[in-house]
Motif scaffolding. Sequence first.
Motif, mmCIF file in Angstrom:
data_model
loop_
_atom_site.group_PDB
_atom_site.id
_atom_site.type_symbol
_atom_site.label_atom_id
_atom_site.label_comp_id
_atom_site.label_asym_id
_atom_site.label_seq_id
_atom_site.Cartn_x
_atom_site.Cartn_y
_atom_site.Cartn_z
ATOM 1 N N UNK A 171 104.281 107.689 62.656
ATOM 2 C CA UNK A 171 105.092 107.447 61.461
ATOM 3 C C UNK A 171 106.396 106.749 61.834
ATOM 4 N N UNK A 172 106.793 105.781 60.991
ATOM 5 C CA UNK A 172 108.075 105.097 61.134
ATOM 6 C C UNK A 172 108.821 105.207 59.813
ATOM 7 N N UNK A 173 109.970 105.901 59.831
ATOM 8 C CA UNK A 173 110.749 106.086 58.621
ATOM 9 C C UNK A 173 111.278 104.778 58.073
ATOM 10 N N UNK A 174 111.638 104.785 56.786
ATOM 11 C CA UNK A 174 112.078 103.560 56.109
ATOM 12 C C UNK A 174 113.295 102.938 56.769
ATOM 13 N N UNK A 175 114.216 103.758 57.265
ATOM 14 C CA UNK A 175 115.441 103.243 57.877
ATOM 15 C C UNK A 175 115.445 103.408 59.384
ATOM 16 N N UNK A 176 114.261 103.475 59.981
ATOM 17 C CA UNK A 176 114.164 103.705 61.425
ATOM 18 C C UNK A 176 113.321 102.619 62.078
ATOM 19 N N UNK A 209 111.691 112.771 50.322
ATOM 20 C CA UNK A 209 112.159 111.387 50.435
ATOM 21 C C UNK A 209 112.160 110.925 51.890
ATOM 22 N N UNK A 210 112.331 111.867 52.825
ATOM 23 C CA UNK A 210 112.338 111.517 54.251
ATOM 24 C C UNK A 210 110.945 111.146 54.759
ATOM 25 N N UNK A 224 95.009 100.214 65.857
ATOM 26 C CA UNK A 224 95.236 100.688 64.504
ATOM 27 C C UNK A 224 93.973 100.707 63.669
ATOM 28 N N UNK A 225 93.641 101.864 63.102
ATOM 29 C CA UNK A 225 92.502 101.995 62.204
ATOM 30 C C UNK A 225 92.946 101.699 60.770
ATOM 31 N N UNK A 226 94.123 102.181 60.389
ATOM 32 C CA UNK A 226 94.654 101.905 59.063
ATOM 33 C C UNK A 226 96.171 101.973 59.077
ATOM 34 N N UNK A 227 96.776 101.292 58.101
ATOM 35 C CA UNK A 227 98.225 101.304 57.918
ATOM 36 C C UNK A 227 98.517 101.596 56.454
ATOM 37 N N UNK A 228 99.393 102.573 56.228
ATOM 38 C CA UNK A 228 99.764 102.960 54.862
ATOM 39 C C UNK A 228 101.280 102.878 54.722
ATOM 40 N N UNK A 229 101.729 102.100 53.737
ATOM 41 C CA UNK A 229 103.154 102.018 53.423
ATOM 42 C C UNK A 229 103.405 102.918 52.220
ATOM 43 N N UNK A 230 104.198 103.977 52.440
ATOM 44 C CA UNK A 230 104.410 104.984 51.399
ATOM 45 C C UNK A 230 105.823 104.919 50.845
ATOM 46 N N UNK A 231 105.923 104.920 49.517
ATOM 47 C CA UNK A 231 107.210 105.083 48.853
ATOM 48 C C UNK A 231 107.169 106.397 48.080
ATOM 49 N N UNK A 234 111.786 108.441 43.336
ATOM 50 C CA UNK A 234 113.051 109.177 43.351
ATOM 51 C C UNK A 234 113.901 108.796 44.537
ATOM 52 N N UNK A 235 113.310 108.029 45.507
ATOM 53 C CA UNK A 235 114.092 107.578 46.651
ATOM 54 C C UNK A 235 114.946 106.388 46.254
ATOM 55 N N UNK A 236 115.917 106.061 47.072
ATOM 56 C CA UNK A 236 116.821 104.959 46.775
ATOM 57 C C UNK A 236 116.071 103.643 46.627
#
Length: 277
Positions: A171-176, A209-210, A224-231, A234-236
């Motif tokens: 996992x890679x956080x949105x601001x990381x 939100x984290x 990589x088998x799959x990549x998911x971008x999650x929002x 309620x997050x900024x």
Amino acid sequence: MKYFRQWFFLQLQCFLIGSLVDSFSLSSATSPLSVTFKVGNQAVLPCSWKQRLGEVAPSTCYIQWSSPADTVFELQGEKKWQAEEFQGRMEVPEEKLKSGDCSLVISDVQIGDTGRYESFMVVDGVRSAKTKVFIQSVKLSVSDYKSILSRGPGEDLVLDLYTQHSVKVVFQGRNSSEWSVVWMRGEEDSERMEQDVANEQLTIKNLKSSDEGMYKVMDEQGLGVSTVLLSVNGSKAVKLAQTMDNQVPTDGAVRGSCSALLLLSVLVTVFQILHLF
């Protein structure tokens, strides 16, 4: 200048001859078939020995499939052999082989299976010697899955693992810019992580939100088998997108604005005409 022209035409002549030779070589080479499948699915590499050996079936069907590195599959009567990395995943259906279909079936196909494969029939040659006859070249491409998902705070995220060869989720956080391992195969379920072994799924519970960011399902080879971008609603990031959407004028607002401008333009024109009189 004269010698330069002679040199130039000589080089041009060599270039054209070389191009013709290259073109002939390329056209005479056997072009591989290209097939593409999603990771975790069943892949079929087409093959028919009739195009090389004719309609009459050999006394004993002996088929080989090879990669550029080595032989990966052999079938001779009831004897069957598979390379270690394909153990239990490769098959050439015997009931179809005698009728000419020597297609290779790869179950639970992996990203690492991508590559070029060639098939051969081993037949009786001169003085009972065995001869390998080239049948077909197939280029296999295996692609991963990509998706964009949106969930609300407190909801669950279900990640498809697709295959038993998926061993971890990072996992890679949105601001990381850093990647962290959030799940490994074989680990016990936690309060927020639950694996469904039968359906090859991983559930992340009670989203926060984290948890917003990118998730990657990885196989044993680190591919990589799959990549998911999650929002997470309620997050900024989501609020900003919603704010921008709200600021975009609707069709009715645009038409109303255009009508007001047109009316104002007409009134100004009438005023100017009256002023002239």
